[in-house]
Design a protein around this motif. Sequence first.
Motif, PDB file in Angstrom:
ATOM      1  N   VAL A  22      39.810  20.062 -20.652  1.00 21.54           N
ATOM      2  CA  VAL A  22      40.269  18.905 -19.878  1.00 21.54           C
ATOM      3  C   VAL A  22      39.237  18.516 -18.832  1.00 21.54           C
ATOM      4  CG1 VAL A  22      42.002  18.061 -18.239  1.00 21.54           C
ATOM      5  CG2 VAL A  22      42.709  19.372 -20.251  1.00 21.54           C
ATOM      6  N   LYS A  23      38.698  19.499 -18.135  1.00 21.55           N
ATOM      7  CA  LYS A  23      37.691  19.220 -17.108  1.00 21.55           C
ATOM      8  C   LYS A  23      36.489  18.515 -17.717  1.00 21.55           C
ATOM      9  CE  LYS A  23      34.995  21.390 -13.416  1.00 21.55           C
ATOM     10  NZ  LYS A  23      34.696  22.659 -12.704  1.00 21.55           N
TER      11      LYS A  23
ATOM     12  N   ASN B  85      35.278  14.618 -16.845  1.00 23.30           N
ATOM     13  CA  ASN B  85      33.901  14.306 -16.444  1.00 23.30           C
ATOM     14  C   ASN B  85      33.275  13.276 -17.385  1.00 23.30           C
ATOM     15  OD1 ASN B  85      33.950  16.056 -14.273  1.00 23.30           O
ATOM     16  ND2 ASN B  85      33.127  17.785 -15.432  1.00 23.30           N
ATOM     17  N   ARG B  86      33.563  13.404 -18.684  1.00 22.09           N
ATOM     18  CA  ARG B  86      33.029  12.453 -19.658  1.00 22.09           C
ATOM     19  C   ARG B  86      33.636  11.066 -19.451  1.00 22.09           C
ATOM     20  NH1 ARG B  86      33.104  15.712 -23.643  1.00 22.09           N
ATOM     21  NH2 ARG B  86      35.092  15.134 -24.584  1.00 22.09           N
TER      22      ARG B  86
ATOM     23  N   SER C  95      47.148  17.433 -12.343  1.00 18.65           N
ATOM     24  CA  SER C  95      45.938  18.246 -12.219  1.00 18.65           C
ATOM     25  C   SER C  95      45.398  18.572 -13.610  1.00 18.65           C
ATOM     26  CB  SER C  95      46.246  19.549 -11.485  1.00 18.65           C
ATOM     27  OG  SER C  95      47.080  20.380 -12.283  1.00 18.65           O
ATOM     28  N   ASN C  96      44.198  19.124 -13.669  1.00 18.13           N
ATOM     29  CA  ASN C  96      43.622  19.518 -14.959  1.00 18.13           C
ATOM     30  C   ASN C  96      44.511  20.539 -15.660  1.00 18.13           C
ATOM     31  OD1 ASN C  96      41.504  17.813 -14.565  1.00 18.13           O
ATOM     32  ND2 ASN C  96      39.959  19.399 -14.231  1.00 18.13           N
ATOM     33  N   ALA C  97      45.057  21.491 -14.904  1.00 13.38           N
ATOM     34  CA  ALA C  97      45.912  22.510 -15.507  1.00 13.38           C
ATOM     35  C   ALA C  97      47.175  21.881 -16.103  1.00 13.38           C
ATOM     36  CB  ALA C  97      46.281  23.563 -14.466  1.00 13.38           C
TER      37      ALA C  97
ATOM     38  N   ALA D 159      38.040  25.314  -7.438  1.00 10.28           N
ATOM     39  CA  ALA D 159      37.031  24.896  -8.420  1.00 10.28           C
ATOM     40  C   ALA D 159      36.361  23.581  -8.047  1.00 10.28           C
ATOM     41  CB  ALA D 159      37.680  24.777  -9.801  1.00 10.28           C
ATOM     42  N   GLY D 160      36.755  23.018  -6.901  1.00 13.68           N
ATOM     43  CA  GLY D 160      36.142  21.767  -6.459  1.00 13.68           C
ATOM     44  C   GLY D 160      36.793  20.525  -7.008  1.00 13.68           C
ATOM     45  N   GLU D 161      37.988  20.683  -7.601  1.00  8.53           N
ATOM     46  CA  GLU D 161      38.699  19.531  -8.175  1.00  8.53           C
ATOM     47  C   GLU D 161      39.640  18.933  -7.138  1.00  8.53           C
ATOM     48  OE1 GLU D 161      42.339  18.828 -11.313  1.00  8.53           O
ATOM     49  OE2 GLU D 161      40.995  20.534 -11.639  1.00  8.53           O
TER      50      GLU D 161
END
Length: 225
Positions: free
Chosen positions: A196-197, A201-202, A181-183, A125-127
Amino acid sequence: MTVRVLVVDDQEMVRTALRLVIDRREGLTVVGEAADGDQAVARAVELRPDVVLMDVRMPGTTGVEATGRIVREWPGPGPAPHVLVLTTFDLDEYVHAALRAGAAGFLLKNSAPDHLAEAIRATAAGEPVLAPTVTRRLIDTVNALPTALLPTVPPRDQPALTDLLTDRELQVLVLVARGLSNAQIASALDLSEANVKSRVNRILTRLGLGNRVQAALLAHQAGLR
């Protein structure tokens, strides 16, 4: 969408074990294997996987060299695969070399199978993905740099993080600083991965930061743990 993975390792037993782990996870499939760096480049071009799971130390062309060739010299069409380095050796020289070569992440072979699966999905996903120990050492390294060389972060006279971020965003930031990680953050905070993603980003936007490592550094500088 199924994430297509190319497994690269000079040990057949390791490749077989990784294939079993990956193929048993929903949304992941191994599309091929390679035993050295030259094979990795050739198979990546042939199979065009989403993620190349790359060992570092291999005979002949190393994983770092192969990573550079895949990422920097990708013939196309389409974008180059993301490379996730997976190694036994938790050494800074390998981390720095792999990241300079263009690797999207760096993980250790003693990672839990579920963590590996999450890392592959995140990489696709590019993370960016870094082992927690690596994240902590990168933070320590950056903290030791002269002030003029530090990444750009909000100056001290700007509002405190508690004024810039919501309570939930602060919770997310703390877990980012721990290398999750986001997960993993989603699981810890009972949120969706997409949520979470969006929050990460925010956070980066509100703090004027370019990546998760800078966010982790700022959290440590602010005393968040």
